[in-house]
Design a protein around this motif. Structure first.
Motif, PDB file in Angstrom:
ATOM      1  N   LEU A 290      -8.687   3.971 -14.005  1.00 20.19           N
ATOM      2  CA  LEU A 290      -9.634   2.988 -14.525  1.00 20.19           C
ATOM      3  C   LEU A 290      -9.016   1.584 -14.632  1.00 20.19           C
ATOM      4  O   LEU A 290      -9.611   0.614 -14.130  1.00 20.19           O
ATOM      5  CB  LEU A 290     -10.198   3.443 -15.870  1.00 20.19           C
ATOM      6  N   PRO A 291      -7.831   1.419 -15.242  1.00 20.00           N
ATOM      7  CA  PRO A 291      -7.238   0.072 -15.250  1.00 20.00           C
ATOM      8  C   PRO A 291      -6.917  -0.436 -13.838  1.00 20.00           C
ATOM      9  O   PRO A 291      -7.053  -1.625 -13.550  1.00 20.00           O
ATOM     10  CB  PRO A 291      -5.953   0.233 -16.060  1.00 20.00           C
ATOM     11  N   PHE A 292      -6.514   0.485 -12.963  1.00 18.70           N
ATOM     12  CA  PHE A 292      -6.211   0.105 -11.577  1.00 18.70           C
ATOM     13  C   PHE A 292      -7.474  -0.411 -10.882  1.00 18.70           C
ATOM     14  O   PHE A 292      -7.454  -1.452 -10.219  1.00 18.70           O
ATOM     15  CB  PHE A 292      -5.636   1.319 -10.847  1.00 18.70           C
ATOM     16  N   LEU A 293      -8.590   0.300 -11.072  1.00 16.81           N
ATOM     17  CA  LEU A 293      -9.864  -0.109 -10.484  1.00 16.81           C
ATOM     18  C   LEU A 293     -10.347  -1.421 -11.088  1.00 16.81           C
ATOM     19  O   LEU A 293     -10.798  -2.320 -10.370  1.00 16.81           O
ATOM     20  CB  LEU A 293     -10.908   0.989 -10.679  1.00 16.81           C
ATOM     21  N   ALA A 294     -10.225  -1.537 -12.417  1.00 14.79           N
ATOM     22  CA  ALA A 294     -10.661  -2.770 -13.082  1.00 14.79           C
ATOM     23  C   ALA A 294      -9.844  -3.970 -12.609  1.00 14.79           C
ATOM     24  O   ALA A 294     -10.396  -5.052 -12.379  1.00 14.79           O
ATOM     25  CB  ALA A 294     -10.536  -2.614 -14.600  1.00 14.79           C
ATOM     26  N   ALA A 295      -8.537  -3.781 -12.444  1.00 16.43           N
ATOM     27  CA  ALA A 295      -7.691  -4.875 -11.961  1.00 16.43           C
ATOM     28  C   ALA A 295      -8.070  -5.263 -10.538  1.00 16.43           C
ATOM     29  O   ALA A 295      -8.138  -6.456 -10.209  1.00 16.43           O
ATOM     30  CB  ALA A 295      -6.225  -4.480 -12.028  1.00 16.43           C
ATOM     31  N   GLY A 296      -8.347  -4.271  -9.694  1.00 17.60           N
ATOM     32  CA  GLY A 296      -8.727  -4.565  -8.312  1.00 17.60           C
ATOM     33  C   GLY A 296     -10.064  -5.284  -8.212  1.00 17.60           C
ATOM     34  O   GLY A 296     -10.196  -6.308  -7.527  1.00 17.60           O
ATOM     35  N   VAL A 297     -11.065  -4.774  -8.921  1.00 23.52           N
ATOM     36  CA  VAL A 297     -12.395  -5.399  -8.883  1.00 23.52           C
ATOM     37  C   VAL A 297     -12.367  -6.759  -9.577  1.00 23.52           C
ATOM     38  O   VAL A 297     -12.928  -7.735  -9.070  1.00 23.52           O
ATOM     39  CB  VAL A 297     -13.442  -4.456  -9.527  1.00 23.52           C
ATOM     40  N   GLY A 298     -11.699  -6.823 -10.741  1.00 21.91           N
ATOM     41  CA  GLY A 298     -11.613  -8.098 -11.454  1.00 21.91           C
ATOM     42  C   GLY A 298     -10.867  -9.158 -10.664  1.00 21.91           C
ATOM     43  O   GLY A 298     -11.286 -10.313 -10.605  1.00 21.91           O
ATOM     44  N   GLY A 299      -9.770  -8.762 -10.031  1.00 24.41           N
ATOM     45  CA  GLY A 299      -9.011  -9.709  -9.212  1.00 24.41           C
ATOM     46  C   GLY A 299      -9.821 -10.215  -8.029  1.00 24.41           C
ATOM     47  O   GLY A 299      -9.795 -11.408  -7.705  1.00 24.41           O
TER      48      GLY A 299
ATOM     49  N   VAL B 284       0.841  -1.199   0.000  1.00 23.88           N
ATOM     50  CA  VAL B 284       0.000   0.000   0.000  1.00 23.88           C
ATOM     51  C   VAL B 284       0.876   1.249   0.000  1.00 23.88           C
ATOM     52  O   VAL B 284       0.587   2.225  -0.700  1.00 23.88           O
ATOM     53  CB  VAL B 284      -0.969  -0.017   1.207  1.00 23.88           C
ATOM     54  N   THR B 285       1.944   1.225   0.750  1.00 28.34           N
ATOM     55  CA  THR B 285       2.864   2.357   0.769  1.00 28.34           C
ATOM     56  C   THR B 285       3.475   2.571  -0.612  1.00 28.34           C
ATOM     57  O   THR B 285       3.597   3.705  -1.079  1.00 28.34           O
ATOM     58  CB  THR B 285       3.983   2.119   1.804  1.00 28.34           C
ATOM     59  N   GLY B 286       3.824   1.493  -1.285  1.00 28.37           N
ATOM     60  CA  GLY B 286       4.372   1.597  -2.634  1.00 28.37           C
ATOM     61  C   GLY B 286       3.375   2.206  -3.608  1.00 28.37           C
ATOM     62  O   GLY B 286       3.743   3.019  -4.463  1.00 28.37           O
ATOM     63  N   VAL B 287       2.117   1.834  -3.490  1.00 28.44           N
ATOM     64  CA  VAL B 287       1.088   2.416  -4.347  1.00 28.44           C
ATOM     65  C   VAL B 287       0.951   3.906  -4.066  1.00 28.44           C
ATOM     66  O   VAL B 287       0.831   4.720  -4.990  1.00 28.44           O
ATOM     67  CB  VAL B 287      -0.268   1.688  -4.148  1.00 28.44           C
ATOM     68  N   MET B 288       0.991   4.285  -2.810  1.00 32.52           N
ATOM     69  CA  MET B 288       0.841   5.696  -2.459  1.00 32.52           C
ATOM     70  C   MET B 288       2.051   6.521  -2.918  1.00 32.52           C
ATOM     71  O   MET B 288       1.911   7.710  -3.185  1.00 32.52           O
ATOM     72  CB  MET B 288       0.632   5.860  -0.953  1.00 32.52           C
ATOM     73  N   MET B 289       3.203   5.897  -3.049  1.00 32.16           N
ATOM     74  CA  MET B 289       4.380   6.608  -3.551  1.00 32.16           C
ATOM     75  C   MET B 289       4.190   6.991  -5.025  1.00 32.16           C
ATOM     76  O   MET B 289       4.778   7.938  -5.503  1.00 32.16           O
ATOM     77  CB  MET B 289       5.640   5.748  -3.401  1.00 32.16           C
ATOM     78  N   HIS B 290       3.361   6.229  -5.724  1.00 32.00           N
ATOM     79  CA  HIS B 290       3.093   6.485  -7.140  1.00 32.00           C
ATOM     80  C   HIS B 290       1.657   6.948  -7.340  1.00 32.00           C
ATOM     81  O   HIS B 290       1.023   6.617  -8.350  1.00 32.00           O
ATOM     82  CB  HIS B 290       3.365   5.213  -7.955  1.00 32.00           C
ATOM     83  N   PHE B 291       1.143   7.715  -6.408  1.00 28.89           N
ATOM     84  CA  PHE B 291      -0.261   8.120  -6.453  1.00 28.89           C
ATOM     85  C   PHE B 291      -0.569   8.963  -7.679  1.00 28.89           C
ATOM     86  O   PHE B 291      -1.668   8.881  -8.233  1.00 28.89           O
ATOM     87  CB  PHE B 291      -0.646   8.876  -5.181  1.00 28.89           C
ATOM     88  N   GLY B 292       0.397   9.753  -8.152  1.00 25.55           N
ATOM     89  CA  GLY B 292       0.184  10.554  -9.361  1.00 25.55           C
ATOM     90  C   GLY B 292      -0.134   9.683 -10.563  1.00 25.55           C
ATOM     91  O   GLY B 292      -1.063   9.972 -11.328  1.00 25.55           O
ATOM     92  N   ARG B 293       0.612   8.627 -10.726  1.00 29.99           N
ATOM     93  CA  ARG B 293       0.362   7.711 -11.848  1.00 29.99           C
ATOM     94  C   ARG B 293      -0.958   6.982 -11.669  1.00 29.99           C
ATOM     95  O   ARG B 293      -1.694   6.773 -12.632  1.00 29.99           O
ATOM     96  CB  ARG B 293       1.506   6.721 -11.975  1.00 29.99           C
TER      97      ARG B 293
ATOM     98  N   SER C 238      -3.569   8.116 -10.143  1.00 30.44           N
ATOM     99  CA  SER C 238      -4.658   9.044 -10.428  1.00 30.44           C
ATOM    100  C   SER C 238      -4.831   9.261 -11.928  1.00 30.44           C
ATOM    101  O   SER C 238      -5.934   9.532 -12.393  1.00 30.44           O
ATOM    102  CB  SER C 238      -4.423  10.378  -9.722  1.00 30.44           C
ATOM    103  N   GLN C 239      -3.778   9.121 -12.706  1.00 36.09           N
ATOM    104  CA  GLN C 239      -3.883   9.246 -14.161  1.00 36.09           C
ATOM    105  C   GLN C 239      -4.451   7.978 -14.801  1.00 36.09           C
ATOM    106  O   GLN C 239      -5.140   8.047 -15.808  1.00 36.09           O
ATOM    107  CB  GLN C 239      -2.514   9.533 -14.775  1.00 36.09           C
ATOM    108  N   GLU C 240      -4.151   6.834 -14.220  1.00 36.35           N
ATOM    109  CA  GLU C 240      -4.574   5.551 -14.789  1.00 36.35           C
ATOM    110  C   GLU C 240      -5.490   4.815 -13.813  1.00 36.35           C
ATOM    111  O   GLU C 240      -5.356   3.612 -13.599  1.00 36.35           O
ATOM    112  CB  GLU C 240      -3.345   4.708 -15.101  1.00 36.35           C
TER     113      GLU C 240
END
Length: 117
Positions: A84-93, A69-78, A80-82
């Motif tokens: 939809l794929p992040f959400l789709a991967a989370g929900v799909g997974g 989670v910390t690693g994801v927050m370090m790249h929060f800018g990316r 926030s730009q992407e």
């Protein structure tokens, strides 16, 4: 407990070595976990020390997600730009995990029922 933790780390190391040596496209810890599964199937049971140790690790599994989670927050800018794929991967997974877990439970219940346990 020390023997069980050492066995887990040794199997992880063996998995890493095999992945590097054979050039496999999977993580080393996954190969180590599959080796552990093969060993437990061959043994026919789970040693008590391993069961107790892994039970304790699973009780605190959430702590292992903090670095991710910390690693994801370090790249929060990316993210926030992407988003939809992040959400789709989370929900799909999560959906795939739920379906596979349900089918596995059904299968295990059927096996347990047919074996009379």
């Amino acid at each position: 407990m020390l023997h069980a933790i050492a066995a887990l780390f040794i199997l992880q190391l063996i998995g890493e070595v095999l992945v590097q040596w054979l050039g496999l496209p999977v993580p080393g810890p996954l190969v180590g976990m599959l080796l552990l599964l093969a060993g437990l199937v061959a043994w026919g049971r789970v040693p008590e020390a391993l069961r107790d140790t892994t039970g304790g690790l699973l009780q605190h599994l959430m702590l292992l997600f903090i670095p991710a989670v910390t690693g994801v927050m370090m790249h929060f800018g990316r993210v926030s730009q992407e988003w939809l794929p992040f959400l789709a991967a989370g929900v799909g997974g999560a959906a795939i995990t739920l379906v596979v877990t349900a089918f596995t439970l059904r299968w295990m219940l059927r096996i347990t029922k047919s074996s009379g346990r």
